[in-house]
Design a protein around this motif. Structure first.
Motif, PDB file in Angstrom:
ATOM      1  N   SER A 128      -1.056  13.321   9.108  1.00  0.00           N
ATOM      2  CA  SER A 128       0.194  12.785  10.278  1.00  0.00           C
ATOM      3  C   SER A 128       0.758  10.800  10.671  1.00  0.00           C
ATOM      4  N   HIS A 129      -0.460  10.293  10.663  1.00  0.00           N
ATOM      5  CA  HIS A 129      -0.369   9.092  10.103  1.00  0.00           C
ATOM      6  C   HIS A 129       0.007   7.865   9.141  1.00  0.00           C
ATOM      7  N   SER A 131       2.777   8.188   7.488  1.00  0.00           N
ATOM      8  CA  SER A 131       4.501   6.587   7.595  1.00  0.00           C
ATOM      9  C   SER A 131       3.980   5.384   8.357  1.00  0.00           C
ATOM     10  N   GLN A 132       3.097   5.378   9.267  1.00  0.00           N
ATOM     11  CA  GLN A 132       3.394   4.812   9.994  1.00  0.00           C
ATOM     12  C   GLN A 132       1.893   3.446   9.768  1.00  0.00           C
ATOM     13  N   TYR A 133       1.319   4.173   8.471  1.00  0.00           N
ATOM     14  CA  TYR A 133       0.078   2.920   8.497  1.00  0.00           C
ATOM     15  C   TYR A 133       0.812   3.082   6.655  1.00  0.00           C
ATOM     16  N   GLN A 134       1.501   3.542   5.776  1.00  0.00           N
ATOM     17  CA  GLN A 134       2.295   3.678   4.487  1.00  0.00           C
ATOM     18  C   GLN A 134       0.695   4.405   4.107  1.00  0.00           C
TER      19      GLN A 134
END
Length: 301
Positions: A128-129, A131-134
């Motif tokens: 879930s994280h 995309s946020q952190y590439q």
């Protein structure tokens, strides 16, 4: 099944170029540390339900190593702090690290089924994280040490969990590349070794039998969750007495017999602890394995 030729060549070259060092002791392992993570992300309400992200500098997407610490499934023998040592080394290679903490057998909610449910939740949080952190979850390795080796080998078999198990998930982040560093994964057949090495009773790790769950190994024992289509590399110190080379060879042989891909790499002169020290000769042999599994070409940085 032997190691791939380029991989074993890189590992042997690293060993030849490394200075001879005394095997690492428990006290030296407990002293390991590393820099603070980029972020610490809770995946549940309990104090031990979180992961630490080590994100490389620059723009992603970055390949990912999921680290799962050891410590004999107890709070007594270190854990996530020691893994920050190699987490920093990996991030300097352009590899993101998801360093997982979890509830252990002597923490409320730990053991069966909580510790395994924490593995599910930690990986759900990674997904879930991403995309946020590439973070590139199509290029991922799960690497665990000792008790963490057992847990990442269990992760490999999540698709084989019986639908009747409280651990069953219909959907999950599949991880097909597994590195077990001195893992004690075969709960069914290594009960005596787990007791002598860690003073753990298998029921602490696998729960108690009941009429609904007569076989406690059916959803906890990695060796029962094969074939699962993953690639596992079992890496063990030559001088490891907690999880000796024999245990790695036995597990790999079982995996190969049922059609899975398993390889063994024995680290010359290493103990149970050298494999998670980024300054050790053992680490110079482990890093090429990680890079090859992630599809990273060329020399190490």
């Amino acid at each position: 099944m032997p190691l791939h030729a380029p991989l074993i060549a890189s590992a042997l070259l690293a060993a030849a170029q490394s200075a001879v060092a005394a095997p690492m002791t428990l006290d030296q392992y407990l002293a390991l540390n590393g820099p603070q993570p980029t972020a610490q992300i809770a995946y549940g309400p309990a104090p031990s339900q979180y992961a630490q992200l080590f994100r490389p500098e620059g723009n992603g997407p970055f390949p990912v190593v999921v680290l799962v610490h050891g410590g004999c499934w107890t709070v007594q023998f270190g854990g996530i702090r020691q893994m920050r040592n190699v987490a920093n080394a990996l991030s300097s290679q352009g590899i993101a690290v998801w360093n997982v903490e979890y509830r252990r057998v002597d923490e409320e909610g730990g053991g069966y089924p909580g510790t395994y449910q924490d593995m599910h939740a930690a990986l759900d949080s990674l997904q879930s994280h991403a995309s946020q952190y590439q973070l590139d979850t199509t290029r991922i390795v799960a690497m665990g040490h000792s008790a963490g080796g057992q847990l990442v080998q269990w992760i490999a078999g999540r698709g084989k969990l019986p639908a009747t198990s409280p651990l069953y998930r219909e959907k999950f982040l599949a991880i097909n590349n597994i590195i077990s560093l001195g893992g004690l994964a075969d709960l069914r057949h290594e009960e005596k070794l787990i007791k002598s090495s860690c003073d753990r009773d298998v029921k602490q790790l696998a729960g108690s039998a009941s009429s609904e769950r007569p076989d406690i190994y059916s959803d906890t024992n990695a060796a029962d969750l094969m074939p699962n289509g993953t690639r596992t590399v079992l890496i063990t110190g030559e001088l490891d007495t907690i999880s000796p080379p024999r245990a790695a060879h036995d597990y790999a042989a079982k995996a190969v017999r049922v059609g899975d891909h398993a390889e063994v790499l024995i680290l010359p002169g290493a103990s149970h602890y050298d494999e998670i020290a980024s300054t050790s000769p053992a680490w110079k042999m482990i890093l090429p394995v990680i890079r090859q599994m992630l599809g990273l070409q060329g020399d190490n940085k």
